[in-house]
Write a protein that holds these residues in place. Structure first.
Motif, PDB file in Angstrom:
ATOM      1  N   TYR A   1       0.859  -1.184   0.000  1.00 28.48           N
ATOM      2  CA  TYR A   1       0.000   0.000   0.000  1.00 28.48           C
ATOM      3  C   TYR A   1       0.890   1.228   0.000  1.00 28.48           C
ATOM      4  CZ  TYR A   1      -3.449  -3.436   1.413  1.00 28.48           C
ATOM      5  OH  TYR A   1      -4.251  -4.531   1.470  1.00 28.48           O
TER       6      TYR A   1
ATOM      7  N   ARG B   1      -0.249   4.484   4.495  1.00 29.33           N
ATOM      8  CA  ARG B   1      -1.155   5.389   5.193  1.00 29.33           C
ATOM      9  C   ARG B   1      -2.197   4.637   6.007  1.00 29.33           C
ATOM     10  NH1 ARG B   1      -5.869   6.084   1.815  1.00 29.33           N
ATOM     11  NH2 ARG B   1      -5.613   5.008  -0.167  1.00 29.33           N
ATOM     12  N   ASN B   2      -2.333   3.346   5.798  1.00 31.57           N
ATOM     13  CA  ASN B   2      -3.337   2.559   6.517  1.00 31.57           C
ATOM     14  C   ASN B   2      -2.713   1.540   7.469  1.00 31.57           C
ATOM     15  OD1 ASN B   2      -5.549   3.795   5.231  1.00 31.57           O
ATOM     16  ND2 ASN B   2      -5.238   2.507   3.426  1.00 31.57           N
TER      17      ASN B   2
ATOM     18  N   ASP C   1      -8.486   8.392  13.453  1.00 30.23           N
ATOM     19  CA  ASP C   1      -9.331   7.939  12.361  1.00 30.23           C
ATOM     20  C   ASP C   1     -10.334   6.924  12.903  1.00 30.23           C
ATOM     21  OD1 ASP C   1      -9.484   7.732   9.172  1.00 30.23           O
ATOM     22  OD2 ASP C   1      -9.780   5.743  10.050  1.00 30.23           O
TER      23      ASP C   1
ATOM     24  N   LEU D   1      -5.493  -1.405   7.513  1.00 26.51           N
ATOM     25  CA  LEU D   1      -6.885  -1.192   7.125  1.00 26.51           C
ATOM     26  C   LEU D   1      -6.907  -1.046   5.616  1.00 26.51           C
ATOM     27  CD1 LEU D   1      -7.905   1.471   9.781  1.00 26.51           C
ATOM     28  CD2 LEU D   1      -7.762  -1.011   9.998  1.00 26.51           C
TER      29      LEU D   1
ATOM     30  N   THR E   1      -8.557  -0.156   1.993  1.00 27.64           N
ATOM     31  CA  THR E   1      -9.581   0.666   1.357  1.00 27.64           C
ATOM     32  C   THR E   1      -9.488   0.504  -0.142  1.00 27.64           C
ATOM     33  OG1 THR E   1      -8.139   2.601   1.269  1.00 27.64           O
ATOM     34  CG2 THR E   1      -9.550   2.379   3.215  1.00 27.64           C
TER      35      THR E   1
ATOM     36  N   MET F   1      -9.587   3.290  11.986  1.00 25.57           N
ATOM     37  CA  MET F   1      -8.461   2.807  12.772  1.00 25.57           C
ATOM     38  C   MET F   1      -8.892   2.488  14.194  1.00 25.57           C
ATOM     39  SD  MET F   1      -6.341   4.181  15.393  1.00 25.57           S
ATOM     40  CE  MET F   1      -6.149   5.946  15.112  1.00 25.57           C
TER      41      MET F   1
END
Length: 571
Positions: A188, A532-533, A485, A559, A561, A488
């Protein structure tokens, strides 16, 4: 390192470069209602009232029109420096005269149409929808920062579509060695973190601010506003360390300005900073401590000063609970080590009781405001948020001197009330016409509202049904509040629930996890420069007894997306 001279005294403004580094970075380790009948109070909080247009509290109280704060002209100013001049420039007019590329103008339009109203939330409309635009009209650094914030916010709101939560978890052993290669996490790419458009304008904002601060007569408010916008940029990028560096820089400037030598100009500047800017930095300190940062200065408000005899507005109640939470968290963090060493002194218990009394005073003042004033429906929703904050502070303060994590079980009523208020807010946000409330619209908020409080419920309330209601709210909220978030927070709380409930035979609330199964503390490390996740979590538990050694282990969580390919939204 930039040197800034405010009121004749030089101060350092350690603004970091905006351009991405190639090294990995992680965050530092983290570590009732109205007096009288309880049900009557909750009913009063949930009652609907006619909507009224929000106005600036300070100006409303004096009966005058507010057009923001005076920002002195940048060059060749021959006006009286002590005169306060109004700048009645509407945001729309500011946008009409701005020159720039189509991408820059779209980012500014998004900031005006979506970002500023969202950042305003319940309390700060005058700041985000008026003052920021006025200052940007004469300060290029602020304009460039606005472009960056608007662009990153639009990327967040329209560029990603959250899917049902997918967690990829890799567990470290006690030696800290990954049981799978780290390269499995690099699939990611942190595109938002290193976005070329955002980094270009962020860099320009920092460069222009550095040039502006070479002028010894540069207004202190420009540096403080830039710090606030830079913090927003780092929040949107998910980068903890530079966000709190900007916060600490701004706080040091604000505190130094307040203690500057007395002069007519200093008095005006001090009033503007104290009323318009400093509350932002108090709230940023709260966000920093919730994310594991240590307070580095003595809090400027005493416990006695934190709560007035009454509140004239809900905004006053907000500022007051922020003071209480900052004071309370300082004490809670101080007791974190002492309690496990069984070193809690009578003076500590007396201090704890003193803060608890002031929380009760705050509740009484808020209840009186609600019951004696015909406040708007919007203010009632704001009061619900403040009540959630007060409930969480009550639980946290009440358990901070106890070594057993089971101490939180005594606060089930408070946990349930906090979740019920959150559910009422979610329903109100979706509207009451539909049979099933829809999730909150994706958004970014500067302040803490519901995400971190609901996360606290999710990790510290061991009633399976209540904690699942809190986690469901986090999943539906779809927002970032500062660095918190909601997806999160939901994923981490859900993971902790799985760990703690492994030995339960039923999830109906008739039994709770044993002390040995409870996670006492969870440190959250962001991995924004890897993904970023991605987050790294370090857990602490006492499975062998409260007087035995800590068990610590690490997990990585991702996470997932879906990135929606919409070229027309990318610049």
């Amino acid at each position: 390192m930039l040197t800034y001279r405010a009121m004749g005294a030089p101060h350092k403004l350690p603004i970091q470069r905006a351009f991405p580094s190639h090294r990995d970075s992680t965050s530092p380790p983290s570590d009732d209602a109205i007096t009288g009948d309880r049900q009557q109070t909750i009913k009063a909080l949930r009652a609907s009232r006619p909507k009224v247009k929000p106005e600036c509290d300070r100006c409303t109280s004096t009966g005058r029109k507010c057009d923001g704060y005076y920002i002195p002209p940048r060059k060749n100013a021959r006006k009286d420096p002590n005169a306060v001049t109004e700048l009645p420039i509407a945001p729309e007019r500011c946008l009409e005269v701005v020159r720039g590329t189509s991408g820059e103008l779209r980012a500014l339009e998004f900031f005006h149409a979506r970002t500023a109203p969202n950042l305003s939330s319940y309390f700060d409309a005058g700041f985000w929808t008026r003052l920021v635009f006025q200052v940007a009209h004469v300060e290029p650094a602020i304009m460039q920062a606005m472009v960056t914030v608007g662009y990153l916010n639009q990327r967040r709101d329209t560029g990603t579509k959250p899917r049902p939560m997918l967690q990829s978890v890799i567990v470290d052993d006690n030696e800290g060695i990954l049981s799978a290669p780290l390269k499995s996490f690099r699939q990611y790419e942190a595109t938002d973190h290193n976005d070329t458009f955002a980094m270009h304008h962020y860099g320009k904002a920092i460069s222009l601010l550095a040039q502006r601060l070479e002028d010894p007569d540069a207004p202190t408010e420009v540096a403080l506003l830039a710090c606030i916008l830079f913090v927003c940029i780092e929040f949107l990028r998910g980068d903890v360390e530079p966000a709190f560096t900007h916060f600490k820089s701004g706080m040091s400037i604000a505190l130094a300005s307040l203690s500057a030598p007395a002069s007519p100009k200093a008095v005006l500047t001090t009033a503007r900073i104290k009323e318009g800017m400093l509350p932002f930095f108090h709230r940023l300190e709260l966000l920093a401590m919730l994310f594991g940062q240590e307070a580095t200065y003595e809090y400027p408000i005493t416990i006695t000063e934190a709560v007035p005899a009454s509140f004239a507005t809900v905004r006053e109640a907000r500022d007051s609970i922020v003071h209480l939470m900052n004071i309370g968290l300082r004490f809670i963090r101080r007791m974190k080590k002492g309690r496990y060493a069984r070193f809690v002194l009578p003076d500590d218990l007396a201090h704890q009781a003193g803060i608890a009394r002031r929380i009760d005073d705050w509740k009484t003042a808020l209840d009186s405001l609600i019951l004696t004033n015909n406040i708007s429906h919007r203010d009632l929703d704001a009061a619900k948020i403040l009540r959630i904050h007060q409930l969480i502070l009550t639980i946290w303060l009440g358990t901070c001197c106890e070594i057993a994590d089971c101490a939180s079980d005594a606060y089930m009523d408070e946990f349930e009330t906090a979740v019920s208020l959150g559910e009422a807010l979610q329903h109100n946000a979706a509207g009451t016409t539909s049979e099933q409330p829809e999730p909150y619209h994706p958004t970014f908020l500067f302040d803490m509202e519901v995400v971190s409080p609901l996360y606290f419920v999710g990790i510290k309330c061991r009633h399976p049904l209540i904690r699942r209601r809190a986690i469901a709210l986090l999943r539906q909220t779809m927002r970032r509040e500062g660095l918190w978030d909601s997806y999160m927070a939901a994923a981490i709380a859900e993971r902790i629930a799985v760990l703690e409930e492994v030995n339960l035979t039923t999830l109906d609330g008739s039994e709770l996890p044993a002390e040995r199964d409870r996670v006492h503390n969870t440190e959250i490390h962001t991995m924004a420069r890897v993904s970023r996740n991605q987050y790294m979590l370090r857990y602490y538990s006492k499975p062998d007894g409260l007087d035995q050694e800590w068990k610590m282990w690490i997990e990585h969580i991702i996470l997932e997306t879906d990135l929606i390919s919409r070229p027309e939204l990318l610049y």
